[in-house]
Write a protein that holds these residues in place. Sequence first.
Motif, PDB file in Angstrom:
ATOM      1  N   ARG A   1      33.347  32.707  46.654  1.00 12.10           N
ATOM      2  CA  ARG A   1      33.936  33.071  47.943  1.00 12.10           C
ATOM      3  C   ARG A   1      33.030  34.017  48.708  1.00 12.10           C
ATOM      4  O   ARG A   1      32.828  33.892  49.909  1.00 12.10           O
ATOM      5  N   PHE A   2      32.455  35.000  48.001  1.00 13.30           N
ATOM      6  CA  PHE A   2      31.571  35.961  48.642  1.00 13.30           C
ATOM      7  C   PHE A   2      30.351  35.237  49.219  1.00 13.30           C
ATOM      8  O   PHE A   2      29.971  35.464  50.371  1.00 13.30           O
TER       9      PHE A   2
ATOM     10  N   ALA B   1      42.179  31.067  47.261  1.00 10.86           N
ATOM     11  CA  ALA B   1      43.021  32.259  47.133  1.00 10.86           C
ATOM     12  C   ALA B   1      42.424  33.357  48.002  1.00 10.86           C
ATOM     13  O   ALA B   1      41.200  33.474  48.107  1.00 10.86           O
ATOM     14  N   PRO B   2      43.272  34.172  48.607  1.00 10.59           N
ATOM     15  CA  PRO B   2      42.736  35.320  49.349  1.00 10.59           C
ATOM     16  C   PRO B   2      41.937  36.228  48.411  1.00 10.59           C
ATOM     17  O   PRO B   2      42.268  36.381  47.236  1.00 10.59           O
ATOM     18  N   ILE B   3      40.898  36.816  48.931  1.00  8.38           N
ATOM     19  CA  ILE B   3      40.021  37.654  48.102  1.00  8.38           C
ATOM     20  C   ILE B   3      40.789  38.811  47.470  1.00  8.38           C
ATOM     21  O   ILE B   3      40.594  39.120  46.302  1.00  8.38           O
ATOM     22  N   HIS B   4      41.697  39.422  48.209  1.00  9.03           N
ATOM     23  CA  HIS B   4      42.448  40.548  47.631  1.00  9.03           C
ATOM     24  C   HIS B   4      43.261  40.091  46.429  1.00  9.03           C
ATOM     25  O   HIS B   4      43.391  40.816  45.442  1.00  9.03           O
ATOM     26  N   LEU B   5      43.778  38.880  46.480  1.00  8.39           N
ATOM     27  CA  LEU B   5      44.551  38.376  45.359  1.00  8.39           C
ATOM     28  C   LEU B   5      43.637  38.057  44.165  1.00  8.39           C
ATOM     29  O   LEU B   5      43.977  38.345  43.020  1.00  8.39           O
TER      30      LEU B   5
ATOM     31  N   ASN C   1      38.232  34.725  29.204  1.00 11.41           N
ATOM     32  CA  ASN C   1      37.984  33.408  29.800  1.00 11.41           C
ATOM     33  C   ASN C   1      38.466  33.347  31.247  1.00 11.41           C
ATOM     34  O   ASN C   1      37.736  32.899  32.137  1.00 11.41           O
ATOM     35  N   HIS C   2      39.688  33.802  31.474  1.00  9.44           N
ATOM     36  CA  HIS C   2      40.210  33.770  32.843  1.00  9.44           C
ATOM     37  C   HIS C   2      39.569  34.838  33.724  1.00  9.44           C
ATOM     38  O   HIS C   2      39.451  34.657  34.930  1.00  9.44           O
ATOM     39  N   LEU C   3      39.142  35.923  33.110  1.00 12.05           N
ATOM     40  CA  LEU C   3      38.394  36.942  33.847  1.00 12.05           C
ATOM     41  C   LEU C   3      37.096  36.337  34.374  1.00 12.05           C
ATOM     42  O   LEU C   3      36.742  36.515  35.542  1.00 12.05           O
ATOM     43  N   ALA C   4      36.397  35.590  33.523  1.00 13.42           N
ATOM     44  CA  ALA C   4      35.150  34.947  33.948  1.00 13.42           C
ATOM     45  C   ALA C   4      35.399  33.934  35.059  1.00 13.42           C
ATOM     46  O   ALA C   4      34.648  33.870  36.039  1.00 13.42           O
ATOM     47  N   ALA C   5      36.477  33.160  34.935  1.00 12.79           N
ATOM     48  CA  ALA C   5      36.807  32.167  35.972  1.00 12.79           C
ATOM     49  C   ALA C   5      37.135  32.851  37.297  1.00 12.79           C
ATOM     50  O   ALA C   5      36.726  32.385  38.366  1.00 12.79           O
ATOM     51  N   THR C   6      37.849  33.954  37.223  1.00 11.07           N
ATOM     52  CA  THR C   6      38.194  34.694  38.440  1.00 11.07           C
ATOM     53  C   THR C   6      36.947  35.289  39.075  1.00 11.07           C
ATOM     54  O   THR C   6      36.765  35.210  40.295  1.00 11.07           O
TER      55      THR C   6
ATOM     56  N   SER D   1      52.858  29.761  47.521  1.00  9.48           N
ATOM     57  CA  SER D   1      52.228  31.077  47.596  1.00  9.48           C
ATOM     58  C   SER D   1      51.877  31.599  46.206  1.00  9.48           C
ATOM     59  O   SER D   1      52.642  31.454  45.257  1.00  9.48           O
ATOM     60  N   ARG D   2      50.719  32.221  46.108  1.00 12.02           N
ATOM     61  CA  ARG D   2      50.277  32.825  44.856  1.00 12.02           C
ATOM     62  C   ARG D   2      50.881  34.209  44.634  1.00 12.02           C
ATOM     63  O   ARG D   2      51.026  34.653  43.501  1.00 12.02           O
ATOM     64  N   ALA D   3      51.194  34.919  45.691  1.00 10.64           N
ATOM     65  CA  ALA D   3      51.631  36.315  45.586  1.00 10.64           C
ATOM     66  C   ALA D   3      52.841  36.510  44.674  1.00 10.64           C
ATOM     67  O   ALA D   3      52.833  37.430  43.839  1.00 10.64           O
ATOM     68  N   PRO D   4      53.895  35.684  44.782  1.00 12.24           N
ATOM     69  CA  PRO D   4      55.024  35.931  43.875  1.00 12.24           C
ATOM     70  C   PRO D   4      54.676  35.670  42.411  1.00 12.24           C
ATOM     71  O   PRO D   4      55.220  36.316  41.512  1.00 12.24           O
ATOM     72  N   LEU D   5      53.751  34.740  42.160  1.00 12.85           N
ATOM     73  CA  LEU D   5      53.336  34.480  40.779  1.00 12.85           C
ATOM     74  C   LEU D   5      52.625  35.695  40.183  1.00 12.85           C
ATOM     75  O   LEU D   5      52.870  36.062  39.032  1.00 12.85           O
TER      76      LEU D   5
END
Length: 167
Positions: free
Chosen positions: A133-134, A102-106, A121-126, A68-72
Amino acid sequence: AAAAKLLLGRIHLAAGNAAAAAAIARRLIDSNGPVAALGLAGDAALQQGDLAGAEAVFVRYQGRQPQSRAPLLGLALVHQRRGNPASASAYAVRCLTMTGDAPIHLLRDLRDFFALTGDRNHLAATNEQLRARFAGEMAAMAAETGGGVEERRREGGTQRGRDAGTQ
């Protein structure tokens, strides 16, 4: 019933009532409810400023559901609030780079985290993952509706819109 309680807990969190959310999470955890109740408990602890409590819950959540990604993300927020940007970023990047969708909300929460921390950099990747996804979800909706809104728009609008122009 447990899903409805989790939703109610999330509503309490969004309204700023962390104590009510924590109480719901505690009852769900005590009754062996869904593992996601640990996420609710951790988020409630974060909102209440209990960083040690939030960390303990997120570590427990990660141990019970390592995929799960949520706890991270929760652990990233704990470390960010403690003023430990290197650890916070490491958790957030692990969350971002896990395999699978990953879920969109996450993804939105990760986008906000990377924007807050200035990690371009990670902002751009996200943002790229969000765009992909959209686009995928819009294509799936169009396929399910026989072409969807965009195709009708290209063909001159809906029947109602065409009728309105002839009156």
